[in-house]
Design a protein around this motif. Structure first.
Motif, PDB file in Angstrom:
ATOM      1  N   THR A   1       0.818  -1.215   0.000  1.00 21.46           N
ATOM      2  CA  THR A   1       0.000   0.000   0.000  1.00 21.46           C
ATOM      3  C   THR A   1       0.850   1.262   0.000  1.00 21.46           C
ATOM      4  OG1 THR A   1      -1.837   1.115   1.134  1.00 21.46           O
ATOM      5  CG2 THR A   1      -0.174   0.044   2.527  1.00 21.46           C
ATOM      6  N   SER A   2       0.276   2.342  -0.492  1.00 26.52           N
ATOM      7  CA  SER A   2       0.954   3.634  -0.472  1.00 26.52           C
ATOM      8  C   SER A   2      -0.102   4.728  -0.455  1.00 26.52           C
ATOM      9  CB  SER A   2       1.851   3.809  -1.695  1.00 26.52           C
ATOM     10  OG  SER A   2       1.083   3.762  -2.890  1.00 26.52           O
ATOM     11  N   CYS A   3       0.302   5.939  -0.071  1.00 28.55           N
ATOM     12  CA  CYS A   3      -0.643   7.051  -0.055  1.00 28.55           C
ATOM     13  C   CYS A   3       0.067   8.362  -0.313  1.00 28.55           C
ATOM     14  CB  CYS A   3      -1.393   7.112   1.272  1.00 28.55           C
ATOM     15  SG  CYS A   3      -0.466   7.852   2.633  1.00 28.55           S
ATOM     16  N   ALA A   4      -0.712   9.356  -0.698  1.00 30.71           N
ATOM     17  CA  ALA A   4      -0.253  10.746  -0.772  1.00 30.71           C
ATOM     18  C   ALA A   4      -0.919  11.473   0.379  1.00 30.71           C
ATOM     19  CB  ALA A   4      -0.644  11.369  -2.111  1.00 30.71           C
ATOM     20  N   LEU A   5      -0.132  12.180   1.179  1.00 30.53           N
ATOM     21  CA  LEU A   5      -0.652  12.832   2.372  1.00 30.53           C
ATOM     22  C   LEU A   5      -1.187  14.229   2.069  1.00 30.53           C
ATOM     23  CD1 LEU A   5       2.037  11.864   5.049  1.00 30.53           C
ATOM     24  CD2 LEU A   5      -0.228  10.852   4.733  1.00 30.53           C
TER      25      LEU A   5
ATOM     26  N   ASP B   1      -4.343  10.865   4.993  1.00 36.28           N
ATOM     27  CA  ASP B   1      -4.194  10.434   3.612  1.00 36.28           C
ATOM     28  C   ASP B   1      -5.183  11.163   2.702  1.00 36.28           C
ATOM     29  OD1 ASP B   1      -6.202   8.692   4.988  1.00 36.28           O
ATOM     30  OD2 ASP B   1      -6.467   7.904   2.961  1.00 36.28           O
ATOM     31  N   GLU B   2      -4.645  11.721   1.622  1.00 40.45           N
ATOM     32  CA  GLU B   2      -5.479  12.399   0.631  1.00 40.45           C
ATOM     33  C   GLU B   2      -5.920  11.423  -0.453  1.00 40.45           C
ATOM     34  OE1 GLU B   2      -4.815  15.764  -2.836  1.00 40.45           O
ATOM     35  OE2 GLU B   2      -3.794  16.030  -0.918  1.00 40.45           O
ATOM     36  N   GLN B   3      -4.984  10.582  -0.902  1.00 44.56           N
ATOM     37  CA  GLN B   3      -5.261   9.543  -1.888  1.00 44.56           C
ATOM     38  C   GLN B   3      -4.481   8.302  -1.488  1.00 44.56           C
ATOM     39  OE1 GLN B   3      -5.793  10.928  -6.086  1.00 44.56           O
ATOM     40  NE2 GLN B   3      -4.214  12.411  -5.546  1.00 44.56           N
ATOM     41  N   ASN B   4      -4.992   7.139  -1.847  1.00 38.37           N
ATOM     42  CA  ASN B   4      -4.292   5.919  -1.489  1.00 38.37           C
ATOM     43  C   ASN B   4      -4.559   4.806  -2.493  1.00 38.37           C
ATOM     44  OD1 ASN B   4      -6.634   4.179  -0.440  1.00 38.37           O
ATOM     45  ND2 ASN B   4      -6.881   6.071   0.742  1.00 38.37           N
ATOM     46  N   ALA B   5      -3.639   3.854  -2.504  1.00 35.65           N
ATOM     47  CA  ALA B   5      -3.776   2.668  -3.360  1.00 35.65           C
ATOM     48  C   ALA B   5      -3.253   1.465  -2.602  1.00 35.65           C
ATOM     49  CB  ALA B   5      -2.996   2.841  -4.661  1.00 35.65           C
ATOM     50  N   THR B   6      -4.022   0.392  -2.606  1.00 36.55           N
ATOM     51  CA  THR B   6      -3.653  -0.819  -1.869  1.00 36.55           C
ATOM     52  C   THR B   6      -3.883  -2.033  -2.757  1.00 36.55           C
ATOM     53  OG1 THR B   6      -4.256   0.176   0.260  1.00 36.55           O
ATOM     54  CG2 THR B   6      -4.156  -2.232   0.165  1.00 36.55           C
ATOM     55  N   THR B   7      -2.901  -2.913  -2.796  1.00 34.52           N
ATOM     56  CA  THR B   7      -3.034  -4.185  -3.511  1.00 34.52           C
ATOM     57  C   THR B   7      -3.006  -5.312  -2.492  1.00 34.52           C
ATOM     58  OG1 THR B   7      -1.888  -3.260  -5.427  1.00 34.52           O
ATOM     59  CG2 THR B   7      -2.135  -5.651  -5.349  1.00 34.52           C
ATOM     60  N   LEU B   8      -3.986  -6.195  -2.583  1.00 31.10           N
ATOM     61  CA  LEU B   8      -4.087  -7.336  -1.680  1.00 31.10           C
ATOM     62  C   LEU B   8      -3.861  -8.606  -2.477  1.00 31.10           C
ATOM     63  CD1 LEU B   8      -6.750  -5.195  -1.103  1.00 31.10           C
ATOM     64  CD2 LEU B   8      -6.615  -6.454   1.042  1.00 31.10           C
ATOM     65  N   TYR B   9      -3.007  -9.471  -1.975  1.00 36.44           N
ATOM     66  CA  TYR B   9      -2.669 -10.724  -2.650  1.00 36.44           C
ATOM     67  C   TYR B   9      -3.245 -11.898  -1.858  1.00 36.44           C
ATOM     68  CZ  TYR B   9       0.662  -7.787  -5.152  1.00 36.44           C
ATOM     69  OH  TYR B   9       1.233  -6.792  -5.919  1.00 36.44           O
ATOM     70  N   TYR B  10      -3.944 -12.771  -2.555  1.00 37.34           N
ATOM     71  CA  TYR B  10      -4.626 -13.907  -1.934  1.00 37.34           C
ATOM     72  C   TYR B  10      -4.071 -15.219  -2.473  1.00 37.34           C
ATOM     73  CZ  TYR B  10      -8.118 -10.412  -0.560  1.00 37.34           C
ATOM     74  OH  TYR B  10      -8.755  -9.319  -0.031  1.00 37.34           O
ATOM     75  N   ALA B  11      -4.301 -16.282  -1.735  1.00 33.77           N
ATOM     76  CA  ALA B  11      -3.885 -17.615  -2.180  1.00 33.77           C
ATOM     77  C   ALA B  11      -4.490 -17.914  -3.546  1.00 33.77           C
ATOM     78  CB  ALA B  11      -4.333 -18.663  -1.164  1.00 33.77           C
ATOM     79  N   GLY B  12      -3.751 -18.693  -4.351  1.00 29.95           N
ATOM     80  CA  GLY B  12      -4.242 -19.053  -5.670  1.00 29.95           C
ATOM     81  C   GLY B  12      -3.978 -17.990  -6.720  1.00 29.95           C
ATOM     82  N   ASN B  13      -3.007 -17.105  -6.449  1.00 31.35           N
ATOM     83  CA  ASN B  13      -2.665 -16.039  -7.393  1.00 31.35           C
ATOM     84  C   ASN B  13      -3.850 -15.147  -7.745  1.00 31.35           C
ATOM     85  OD1 ASN B  13       0.071 -16.611  -7.585  1.00 31.35           O
ATOM     86  ND2 ASN B  13      -0.225 -18.103  -9.218  1.00 31.35           N
TER      87      ASN B  13
ATOM     88  N   ARG C   1      -3.638  -1.992   9.455  1.00 26.76           N
ATOM     89  CA  ARG C   1      -2.421  -2.508   8.807  1.00 26.76           C
ATOM     90  C   ARG C   1      -1.964  -1.565   7.701  1.00 26.76           C
ATOM     91  NH1 ARG C   1      -2.534  -8.646   6.422  1.00 26.76           N
ATOM     92  NH2 ARG C   1      -0.546  -8.655   5.287  1.00 26.76           N
ATOM     93  N   ILE C   2      -2.913  -1.040   6.940  1.00 27.04           N
ATOM     94  CA  ILE C   2      -2.596  -0.116   5.858  1.00 27.04           C
ATOM     95  C   ILE C   2      -2.020   1.180   6.414  1.00 27.04           C
ATOM     96  CG2 ILE C   2      -3.687   1.362   4.110  1.00 27.04           C
ATOM     97  CD1 ILE C   2      -5.608  -1.074   3.596  1.00 27.04           C
ATOM     98  N   ARG C   3      -2.668   1.742   7.436  1.00 27.32           N
ATOM     99  CA  ARG C   3      -2.157   2.986   8.029  1.00 27.32           C
ATOM    100  C   ARG C   3      -0.796   2.786   8.679  1.00 27.32           C
ATOM    101  NH1 ARG C   3      -4.378   5.382  12.119  1.00 27.32           N
ATOM    102  NH2 ARG C   3      -5.796   3.739  12.804  1.00 27.32           N
TER     103      ARG C   3
END
Length: 338
Positions: A210-214, A220-232, A326-328
């Motif tokens: 995850t990342s954000c622009a403050l 956080d003003e904007q944010n992007a989060t990628t979550l990875y799960y089992a099974g690709n 967790r993201i913060r």
């Protein structure tokens, strides 16, 4: 019934801001609708200013107003309290309601962090009092519609999900003030995370990036989060309080994809095949405002003596709060009161 002196669930609103007006409008419409009229009654509103509460009650025809939250929870005719205040106040106010034995419907995000959520829900369980999170998308008919489409196998094996919710809301203090648990994540970012969690049926991600622009205030003003799960399987969630987003939720599989228009209140679900041509298009049924489903679910749970709603059980609330913590933490963003 929670109170044998009346036949309906008397709903009170704690707070008199923008979202409180949306709920008041919903309750009035429910009271006039034969599907809900025997279940729910708009009863009271409370604000810290008695004149403001009275004006609010008069505007919507509520019979009772209270000039303090303490008065509201002491009212023996209140059955269900909807908490409509900034995130930073939810835990304290939910505990106030629970301590008075009042069922509680808490506007999202449920609290400011997971620790607060655990405290509130533990108190509700000990007291045997209903407490549920008012994130309306969890209760809407569109949720089952999306699940049915994915389960039908029209898009093959699910591989990827993305969701965005972004509005220009930097002019609101509750969005920019760290002391009010401001920022895009807790206010609008909670919806993409819930959309993904619903599609993936509560699966725990193996990894989060995850990342954000403050914003200048430090939230956080904007944010992007990628979550990875089992099974690709992977999912991406984006949110912002400084731009207009497309609000789309997209579910991609090996044979096609599903586009959900407006994840904050899905109005249409369209399935596309490998050739990008639509296979199925389903409109969501007409609704009063969209908030009626969470109110009805909470009222039914209260009548049935349950302490949580099946649509948003406590475990789901805690999982989403843990995601946001967790993201913060990855951003190094802490609120002053934490």
């Amino acid at each position: 019934m929670p109170n044998t002196s009346h036949s309906q669930v008397n709903v009170a609103i704690l707070g008199a801001g923008r979202i409180a007006h949306a709920m008041a409008d919903t309750l009035v419409k429910m009271a006039a609708d034969p599907r809900y009229a025997d279940l729910v009654a708009p009863y009271a509103v409370a604000a810290r200013d008695g004149d403001r509460a009275r004006a609010f009650a008069d505007q919507y025809g509520f019979p009772v107003s209270h000039g303090s939250y303490e008065e509201l929870v002491a009212d023996p005719n209140v059955d269900l309290v909807y908490i409509a205040t900034p995130h930073s106040l939810h835990a304290e106010q939910a505990k106030l309601c629970i301590g008075a034995g009042k069922a509680t419907l808490v506007e999202k995000s449920f609290t400011a962090n997971e620790a607060q959520a655990r405290e509130v829900l533990a108190e509700a369980e000990r007291a045997g009092v209903l407490c549920t999170e008012a994130i309306w998308t969890r209760y809407m008919p569109s949720r089952a519609m999306i699940d049915e489409i994915v389960d039908a196998g029209l898009i093959g094996e699910l591989r990827s999900v993305s969701a965005d919710l972004s509005y220009v809301t930097t002019g609101k203090a509750r969005m920019t003030d760290p002391a009010l648990a401001g920022g895009a994540l807790l206010d609008v970012g909670v919806y993409p995370l819930n959309f993904i969690d619903m599609v993936l049926r509560g699966r725990e991600p193996e990894r989060i990036v995850t990342s954000c622009a403050l914003y200048p205030t430090g939230v956080d003003e904007q944010n992007a989060t990628t979550l990875y799960y089992a099974g690709n399987v992977m999912a991406s969630a984006t949110s912002s309080m400084s731009c207009v987003g497309d609000r789309f939720g997209v579910i991609r599989g090996t044979e096609g994809y599903v586009v959900c228009e407006n994840i904050n209140n899905v109005r249409r679900v369209v399935v596309f095949g490998r050739d990008h041509k639509p296979i199925v298009s389903r409109e969501v049924p007409e609704q009063l405002t969209g908030y009626e489903y969470e109110v009805a679910a909470a009222a039914h749970a209260l009548v049935d003596g349950r302490t949580e709603c099946a649509e948003m059980p406590h475990a789901d609330t805690l999982r989403i709060m843990a995601f946001m913590d967790r993201i913060r933490a990855d951003w190094g963003l802490r609120f002053p009161f934490e």
